[in-house]
Design a protein around this motif. Structure first.
Motif, mmCIF file in Angstrom:
data_model
loop_
_atom_site.group_PDB
_atom_site.id
_atom_site.type_symbol
_atom_site.label_atom_id
_atom_site.label_comp_id
_atom_site.label_asym_id
_atom_site.label_seq_id
_atom_site.Cartn_x
_atom_site.Cartn_y
_atom_site.Cartn_z
ATOM 1 N N TYR A 135 79.121 89.184 38.164
ATOM 2 C CA TYR A 135 78.303 88.474 37.179
ATOM 3 C C TYR A 135 77.398 89.419 36.402
ATOM 4 N N ASN A 141 75.089 87.817 30.719
ATOM 5 C CA ASN A 141 74.125 88.217 31.744
ATOM 6 C C ASN A 141 73.580 89.618 31.492
ATOM 7 N N LEU A 198 71.350 88.527 40.270
ATOM 8 C CA LEU A 198 71.085 88.526 38.838
ATOM 9 C C LEU A 198 69.588 88.594 38.554
ATOM 10 N N TRP A 202 67.974 91.450 36.487
ATOM 11 C CA TRP A 202 67.271 91.177 35.233
ATOM 12 C C TRP A 202 65.843 91.708 35.248
#
Length: 428
Positions: A135, A141, A198, A202
């Motif tokens: 991902y 993303n 994620l 991030w």
């Protein structure tokens, strides 16, 4: 050019993602030298696919108790681990002790004790472990990472992350080995490891404190009985009740599922098509989590496994504005169709809301392939020479640990009703 020699342990549904790409797209850089599994029929089916689907040669097969013998005989440079989650640590550690680097399917493992064993083995052997978080590589993303890195909304203070699994893909976790929490740590570890990674990726931070609630509220026999259901079955294939059940999976109607699972049952008894409304399910289908990160940001997270559509909503709030992302994914059953359809996109939007300016939609590169276009980029990063990446998408064992430790802490919180400090679970 010398090719990197790979062996794969675990030839179930996820293995083809790796070996199919390796022998089709990366023959110049990579070589599959052996496969290993508890089930010989499944390995034979894999060799049939290698020969007939990919025009590759059959490779030596080794049963699980011959894993070390395989490494000594075939001398792979790296082992790809795609077994049941609770056995990942066994093969990771043995492989590193015998001089191999390792690529592990997520999650790296399922609890803090096994995680510590892996971390200790890495320190002891000096080998490398990579966890395959596809991902991260999906263009939408990666774009979120870019927007935050570039200061688009300033310092991030909070994230709301809602993941929706639908009644096809979500139900699939309750048909197979994942339904037993001992095997995969429940969806907070097996599935949410993607999502927790994620957020770490991030925000460029790590989890500090985790609190969670969750329960089995839709699947399982008791919940079906509450809704008035009276017709039950143990497995779907060949059962009259299951033929009219939208949750029933007929293995004999899909050649791939039949060859990989139904035809292999006589060896290990594994049934891929169990009823999602049967007894014996020990994982949750409805979960809510709060996380405080080391940079003081707060995550509110929810995961539900029985919803009308598949995808996720993310809202990220910062000192200079807000980012909203909505992604709708195609529904699928694992190994029941084209790999490119697994997590493929139907729709995606990213909108930035600056503090004192008009909102605007962000242009997103159009990805091709599974998991939002992340799969092909990840595979190229693994099997080809990796290019320089300002986003640092290649996930190390530290990234693998930090994602699962959020879910593991969540499981502890579910049991105890208390917040859990992540740093107390393992020592790096």
């Amino acid at each position: 050019m010398m090719k990197t020699r790979y062996a794969i342990v675990g030839t179930g549904g996820r293995a083809e993602f790796f070996y199919g790409s390796m022998v089709k797209d990366f023959r110049d850089t990579s070589e599959l030298v052996a496969i290993c599994d508890i089930n010989q029929t499944r390995m034979n089916f894999t060799n049939d696919l290698l020969a007939n689907k990919y025009e590759y040669h059959a490779v030596p097969t080794y049963k699980a108790d011959q894993f070390e013998e395989m490494i000594r005989n075939e001398k792979p440079d790296a082992i790809i681990v795609t077994t049941v989650d609770r056995t990942h640590h066994t093969y990771i550690i043995k492989a590193m002790e015998l001089g191999c680097d390792v690529i592990s399917e997520k999650p790296m493992t399922v609890d803090e004790e096994k995680c510590q064993e892996i971390l200790d083995a890495i320190k002891r052997t000096g080998r490398q472990l990579r966890v395959t978080f596809n991902y991260r590589y999906a263009p939408h993303n990666t774009k979120i990472r870019e927007l935050i890195m570039d200061g688009t909304i300033g310092d991030v203070h909070s994230v709301h992350f809602e993941w929706l699994l639908n009644t096809e893909h979500g139900a699939d976790y309750f048909r197979r080995w994942h339904r037993d929490k001992r095997n995969g740590g429940g969806l907070l570890v097996h599935k949410s490891t993607h999502h927790f990674d994620l957020v770490n990726f991030w925000l460029g931070t790590q989890p500090e404190t985790v609190f969670a609630m969750g329960d089995l509220m839709f699947y399982g026999k008791a919940n079906a009985e509450k809704r008035g259901e009276t017709k039950f079955y143990q497995r779907a294939t060949g059962n009259e009740y299951a033929k009219e059940d939208p949750f029933g999976l007929q293995l004999d109607k899909n050649a791939h599922l039949k060859g990989l699972y139904l035809d292999a049952e006589h060896e290990d008894g594994y049934q891929r098509d169990q009823s999602v409304f049967g007894d014996g399910i020990s994982i949750e289908d409805t979960m809510g989590v709060m996380v405080r990160y080391k940079n003081k940001a707060i995550l509110t997270y929810s995961l539900n496994a029985y919803l009308p559509w598949e995808g996720f909503n993310v809202n990220i709030n910062g000192s200079k504005g807000r980012i909203e992302m909505k992604v709708v994914e195609k529904s699928y059953v694992n190994s029941g169709g084209d790999k490119a359809d697994e997590g493929a996109l139907k729709a995606k939007t990213i909108t930035v809301f600056p503090m004192f300016a008009a909102p605007y939609e962000v242009e997103i590169e159009e990805g091709v392939g599974g998991h939002g276009g992340g799969d092909p980029v990840l595979l190229k990063d693994i099997f080809d020479k990796p290019s320089e990446d300002r986003f640092n998408r290649a996930a190390s064992h530290v990234d693998g640990a930090m994602s699962i430790l959020t879910g593991i802490a969540g499981n502890i919180s579910l049991r105890t009703g208390q917040p859990v400090a992540v740093d107390k679970l393992v020592k790096f």
